[in-house]
Enzyme design. Sequence first.
Site, short mmCIF file in Angstrom:
data_model
loop_
_atom_site.label_atom_id
_atom_site.label_comp_id
_atom_site.label_asym_id
_atom_site.label_seq_id
_atom_site.Cartn_x
_atom_site.Cartn_y
_atom_site.Cartn_z
CB SER A 270 26.36 84.89 26.52
OG SER A 270 25.15 84.27 26.18
CE1 TYR B 119 28.94 79.74 26.71
CE2 TYR B 119 26.47 80.27 27.45
CZ TYR B 119 27.60 80.65 26.97
OH TYR B 119 28.00 81.13 26.00
CE LYS C 113 30.95 82.35 27.40
NZ LYS C 113 32.52 82.82 27.17
#
Length: 337
Positions: free
Chosen positions: A125, A150, A154
């Site tokens: 992302s 979150y 990544k």
Amino acid sequence: MKVLVTGGLGFIGSHTVCELIESGYDVVIADNLYNSKIDVLDRIEKITGVRPHFYNINVQDKEALDKLFAKEEPEGIIHFAAYKAVGESVYKPLEYYENNFDTTFALLWMMRKYPKCKNFVFSSSATIYGVPDHVPLKETDPRKDATSPYGETKVVIERILEDIAKVNKEYNIAILRYFNPIGAHKSGLLGEDPNGIPNNLLPYINKVATGVLPCVNVFGDDYPTPDGTGVRDYIHVLDLARGHVLALKKLETNPGLVTYNLGTGKGTSVLEIIKDYEKATGIKINYVIKPRRAGDVAENYADCSKAKNELGFTCKYNVFDACLDGYNFQKKENQNK
Ligand code: UD1
């Protein structure tokens, strides 16, 4: 090539499955329906005429995954299955770290056990760029401290994949950094319809446009951007899906580890996209200005020249197409409820 798509019934996963099938790939889906619905499988069949083999399994479950690998013998993996709600991750860090890491580890162990599987595509992302020093963002720009668990998953998984690629020279790994995927399938059969109040802007606008919610809350109009609202790089999910097929084709040339931004290269503000949505659909979107949302950055859009030069990736659709497709999908979904 046979490809395992984890999270293949989700928003980006389902569109990618259709693109893969239409490009001649043999697709197997693993999805535990945590954030997706089983009827997406019927819809994929309706669109492509093919019903991919489906395994209702948690990708963390190594035993179940082992059975799938023994039977299907995939040569590549596209790994979408992950928790992805930024705000929720702040309250459920353990769940996010466990799920997003363990699913990835389980797949990497399968690649160790089944050497026929050498290709791995990872859903990363733009969040890994954190608060950008400048825009547009290039792949060579630094990864920053993530603003949420979150985002941290990544950042860390990207690093893990880089370490693994260093010692497994036979592996081909594509890290794809998505900007803001929006829109829906042209058929109106696939799209994003989150339960409850949507966190992301476009699903929220879709609910306002179809009368489910009264007005859009615009989070901040005092950013250092031309109209004061946040600027993002909104990419049609069909373009993003095609980017995965192009990345897989690249992996077939044995490049080792490669990293690409997938966006449009164009920034659009919240107020601009509301106006674009109105133009595309002919529907008035009411909005109110609210305070900034914690963790949001002012501006974030991609330099996509690397994906263009190395993959031949360009976007076919613009924000208007995405708004109209998203609206048509939402309208159809509401009628089915
Ligand atoms: C977030 C995540 C990103 C993830 C993406 C899609 C971060 C920092 N961002 O992106 O990693 O890929 O979701 O799941 O981790 N806005 C409003 N009103 C709303 C909702 C949003 O004004 O009701 C504004 C936001 O302030 C922002 C823009 O719209 O300026 C886009 O927000 P959103 O759709 O939530 O995506 P991001 O936060 O950019």
